[in-house]
Design a protein around this motif. Sequence first.
Motif, PDB file in Angstrom:
ATOM      1  N   ALA A  28       0.863  -1.173   0.000  1.00  0.00           N
ATOM      2  CA  ALA A  28       0.000   0.000   0.000  1.00  0.00           C
ATOM      3  C   ALA A  28       0.905   1.230   0.000  1.00  0.00           C
ATOM      4  O   ALA A  28       1.652   1.443   0.946  1.00  0.00           O
ATOM      5  CB  ALA A  28      -0.889  -0.009   1.236  1.00  0.00           C
ATOM      6  N   PRO A  29       0.888   2.033  -1.064  1.00  0.00           N
ATOM      7  CA  PRO A  29       1.783   3.177  -1.126  1.00  0.00           C
ATOM      8  C   PRO A  29       1.488   4.173  -0.006  1.00  0.00           C
ATOM      9  O   PRO A  29       0.342   4.462   0.287  1.00  0.00           O
ATOM     10  CB  PRO A  29       1.509   3.806  -2.486  1.00  0.00           C
ATOM     11  CG  PRO A  29       0.567   2.918  -3.185  1.00  0.00           C
ATOM     12  CD  PRO A  29       0.038   1.921  -2.228  1.00  0.00           C
ATOM     13  N   GLY A  30       2.532   4.652   0.608  1.00  0.00           N
ATOM     14  CA  GLY A  30       2.402   5.610   1.699  1.00  0.00           C
ATOM     15  C   GLY A  30       3.042   5.070   2.963  1.00  0.00           C
ATOM     16  O   GLY A  30       3.964   4.260   2.919  1.00  0.00           O
ATOM     17  N   PHE A  31       2.531   5.510   4.106  1.00  0.00           N
ATOM     18  CA  PHE A  31       3.094   5.042   5.375  1.00  0.00           C
ATOM     19  C   PHE A  31       2.021   5.027   6.454  1.00  0.00           C
ATOM     20  O   PHE A  31       0.978   5.671   6.337  1.00  0.00           O
ATOM     21  CB  PHE A  31       4.272   5.919   5.812  1.00  0.00           C
ATOM     22  CG  PHE A  31       3.899   7.356   6.119  1.00  0.00           C
ATOM     23  CD1 PHE A  31       3.532   7.728   7.406  1.00  0.00           C
ATOM     24  CD2 PHE A  31       3.904   8.313   5.124  1.00  0.00           C
ATOM     25  CE1 PHE A  31       3.178   9.036   7.684  1.00  0.00           C
ATOM     26  CE2 PHE A  31       3.560   9.631   5.391  1.00  0.00           C
ATOM     27  CZ  PHE A  31       3.192   9.995   6.684  1.00  0.00           C
ATOM     28  N   ASP A  46       5.081   1.838   3.096  1.00  0.00           N
ATOM     29  CA  ASP A  46       4.540   0.916   2.094  1.00  0.00           C
ATOM     30  C   ASP A  46       4.251  -0.467   2.685  1.00  0.00           C
ATOM     31  O   ASP A  46       4.839  -1.470   2.261  1.00  0.00           O
ATOM     32  CB  ASP A  46       5.495   0.786   0.904  1.00  0.00           C
ATOM     33  CG  ASP A  46       5.742   2.100   0.199  1.00  0.00           C
ATOM     34  OD1 ASP A  46       4.869   2.978   0.252  1.00  0.00           O
ATOM     35  OD2 ASP A  46       6.823   2.251  -0.404  1.00  0.00           O
ATOM     36  N   PRO A  47       3.352  -0.560   3.666  1.00  0.00           N
ATOM     37  CA  PRO A  47       3.091  -1.868   4.294  1.00  0.00           C
ATOM     38  C   PRO A  47       2.512  -2.872   3.302  1.00  0.00           C
ATOM     39  O   PRO A  47       1.642  -2.542   2.499  1.00  0.00           O
ATOM     40  CB  PRO A  47       2.085  -1.539   5.397  1.00  0.00           C
ATOM     41  CG  PRO A  47       1.444  -0.265   4.983  1.00  0.00           C
ATOM     42  CD  PRO A  47       2.472   0.484   4.193  1.00  0.00           C
ATOM     43  N   GLU A  48       3.033  -4.087   3.360  1.00  0.00           N
ATOM     44  CA  GLU A  48       2.538  -5.166   2.508  1.00  0.00           C
ATOM     45  C   GLU A  48       1.144  -5.585   2.980  1.00  0.00           C
ATOM     46  O   GLU A  48       0.900  -5.663   4.184  1.00  0.00           O
ATOM     47  CB  GLU A  48       3.468  -6.388   2.585  1.00  0.00           C
ATOM     48  CG  GLU A  48       4.817  -6.193   1.953  1.00  0.00           C
ATOM     49  CD  GLU A  48       4.744  -6.059   0.445  1.00  0.00           C
ATOM     50  OE1 GLU A  48       3.869  -6.714  -0.175  1.00  0.00           O
ATOM     51  OE2 GLU A  48       5.531  -5.296  -0.107  1.00  0.00           O
ATOM     52  N   PRO A  49       0.221  -5.863   2.063  1.00  0.00           N
ATOM     53  CA  PRO A  49      -1.110  -6.311   2.455  1.00  0.00           C
ATOM     54  C   PRO A  49      -1.057  -7.588   3.292  1.00  0.00           C
ATOM     55  O   PRO A  49      -0.292  -8.496   2.994  1.00  0.00           O
ATOM     56  CB  PRO A  49      -1.806  -6.580   1.118  1.00  0.00           C
ATOM     57  CG  PRO A  49      -1.076  -5.744   0.135  1.00  0.00           C
ATOM     58  CD  PRO A  49       0.347  -5.714   0.611  1.00  0.00           C
ATOM     59  N   ARG A  50      -1.817  -7.587   4.357  1.00  0.00           N
ATOM     60  CA  ARG A  50      -1.977  -8.731   5.271  1.00  0.00           C
ATOM     61  C   ARG A  50      -0.729  -9.065   6.086  1.00  0.00           C
ATOM     62  O   ARG A  50      -0.706 -10.083   6.776  1.00  0.00           O
ATOM     63  CB  ARG A  50      -2.447  -9.974   4.542  1.00  0.00           C
ATOM     64  CG  ARG A  50      -3.625  -9.758   3.643  1.00  0.00           C
ATOM     65  CD  ARG A  50      -4.900  -9.808   4.367  1.00  0.00           C
ATOM     66  NE  ARG A  50      -6.004  -9.678   3.400  1.00  0.00           N
ATOM     67  CZ  ARG A  50      -7.184  -9.243   3.717  1.00  0.00           C
ATOM     68  NH1 ARG A  50      -7.441  -8.900   4.949  1.00  0.00           N
ATOM     69  NH2 ARG A  50      -8.127  -9.134   2.819  1.00  0.00           N
ATOM     70  N   ALA A  51       0.318  -8.255   6.027  1.00  0.00           N
ATOM     71  CA  ALA A  51       1.489  -8.460   6.887  1.00  0.00           C
ATOM     72  C   ALA A  51       1.208  -7.763   8.215  1.00  0.00           C
ATOM     73  O   ALA A  51       0.897  -6.581   8.251  1.00  0.00           O
ATOM     74  CB  ALA A  51       2.750  -7.893   6.245  1.00  0.00           C
ATOM     75  N   VAL A  63      -1.878   6.524  12.592  1.00  0.00           N
ATOM     76  CA  VAL A  63      -2.215   7.460  11.522  1.00  0.00           C
ATOM     77  C   VAL A  63      -1.967   6.737  10.203  1.00  0.00           C
ATOM     78  O   VAL A  63      -0.852   6.289   9.933  1.00  0.00           O
ATOM     79  CB  VAL A  63      -1.352   8.740  11.611  1.00  0.00           C
ATOM     80  CG1 VAL A  63      -1.685   9.690  10.469  1.00  0.00           C
ATOM     81  CG2 VAL A  63      -1.538   9.427  12.954  1.00  0.00           C
ATOM     82  N   ASN A  64      -3.022   6.622   9.394  1.00  0.00           N
ATOM     83  CA  ASN A  64      -2.939   5.914   8.114  1.00  0.00           C
ATOM     84  C   ASN A  64      -2.727   6.928   6.990  1.00  0.00           C
ATOM     85  O   ASN A  64      -3.649   7.644   6.613  1.00  0.00           O
ATOM     86  CB  ASN A  64      -4.215   5.114   7.874  1.00  0.00           C
ATOM     87  CG  ASN A  64      -4.191   4.359   6.573  1.00  0.00           C
ATOM     88  OD1 ASN A  64      -3.153   4.262   5.912  1.00  0.00           O
ATOM     89  ND2 ASN A  64      -5.326   3.821   6.186  1.00  0.00           N
ATOM     90  N   ARG A  65      -1.534   6.960   6.447  1.00  0.00           N
ATOM     91  CA  ARG A  65      -1.235   7.842   5.312  1.00  0.00           C
ATOM     92  C   ARG A  65      -0.928   7.005   4.071  1.00  0.00           C
ATOM     93  O   ARG A  65      -0.101   7.363   3.261  1.00  0.00           O
ATOM     94  CB  ARG A  65      -0.059   8.777   5.632  1.00  0.00           C
ATOM     95  CG  ARG A  65      -0.341   9.774   6.716  1.00  0.00           C
ATOM     96  CD  ARG A  65      -1.410  10.779   6.277  1.00  0.00           C
ATOM     97  NE  ARG A  65      -1.619  11.797   7.285  1.00  0.00           N
ATOM     98  CZ  ARG A  65      -2.672  11.863   8.077  1.00  0.00           C
ATOM     99  NH1 ARG A  65      -3.615  10.950   8.000  1.00  0.00           N
ATOM    100  NH2 ARG A  65      -2.794  12.822   8.954  1.00  0.00           N
ATOM    101  N   THR A  66      -1.609   5.848   3.957  1.00  0.00           N
ATOM    102  CA  THR A  66      -1.497   5.038   2.748  1.00  0.00           C
ATOM    103  C   THR A  66      -2.693   5.354   1.859  1.00  0.00           C
ATOM    104  O   THR A  66      -3.590   6.104   2.255  1.00  0.00           O
ATOM    105  CB  THR A  66      -1.494   3.530   3.065  1.00  0.00           C
ATOM    106  OG1 THR A  66      -2.784   3.147   3.555  1.00  0.00           O
ATOM    107  CG2 THR A  66      -0.406   3.171   4.061  1.00  0.00           C
ATOM    108  N   GLU A  67      -2.734   4.739   0.694  1.00  0.00           N
ATOM    109  CA  GLU A  67      -3.856   4.919  -0.214  1.00  0.00           C
ATOM    110  C   GLU A  67      -4.967   3.900   0.035  1.00  0.00           C
ATOM    111  O   GLU A  67      -5.981   3.907  -0.659  1.00  0.00           O
ATOM    112  CB  GLU A  67      -3.377   4.819  -1.659  1.00  0.00           C
ATOM    113  CG  GLU A  67      -2.457   5.947  -2.051  1.00  0.00           C
ATOM    114  CD  GLU A  67      -1.955   5.830  -3.469  1.00  0.00           C
ATOM    115  OE1 GLU A  67      -2.368   4.900  -4.203  1.00  0.00           O
ATOM    116  OE2 GLU A  67      -1.127   6.668  -3.861  1.00  0.00           O
ATOM    117  N   GLY A  68      -4.779   3.009   1.002  1.00  0.00           N
ATOM    118  CA  GLY A  68      -5.768   1.978   1.282  1.00  0.00           C
ATOM    119  C   GLY A  68      -6.170   1.953   2.743  1.00  0.00           C
ATOM    120  O   GLY A  68      -5.620   2.662   3.584  1.00  0.00           O
ATOM    121  N   THR A  69      -7.134   1.098   3.049  1.00  0.00           N
ATOM    122  CA  THR A  69      -7.631   0.930   4.412  1.00  0.00           C
ATOM    123  C   THR A  69      -6.720  -0.006   5.186  1.00  0.00           C
ATOM    124  O   THR A  69      -6.190  -0.970   4.633  1.00  0.00           O
ATOM    125  CB  THR A  69      -9.061   0.350   4.370  1.00  0.00           C
ATOM    126  OG1 THR A  69      -9.890   1.244   3.623  1.00  0.00           O
ATOM    127  CG2 THR A  69      -9.632   0.158   5.754  1.00  0.00           C
TER     128      THR A  69
END
Length: 103
Positions: A28-31, A46-51, A63-69
């Motif tokens: 997920a782009p962002g941090f 850039d957290p990997e999905p489901r990690a 604080v979610n500064r990614t492009e996803g939930t």
Amino acid sequence: MRPFNRLPVLLAVAGTLALACASPASAAPGFVRLYSPDGQVRTITDPEPRACHQGFGENSVVVNRTEGTILIFPDPNCRTRIFNPVDPDGTRHGTIGSFFALD
């Protein structure tokens, strides 16, 4: 002479195309930034999905500064069946035991 059965060939071609077009899971782009009650700060870029990523526990902030939930969990292993979503650009205060990105 036996008629040519095209079904196996079509299925093989369709399967090959499906595998070729499938995209791998991407980060997920962002941090995501975590704040502990005693002032510690942790940033996951850039957290990997489901990690699963550990939080700081009670009275912390995410604080979610990614492009996803992202989903936050009260336990440190992303296993509790309490799903607490944080949308992009969202902030949550409370018990942040762990989190993972959905997409």
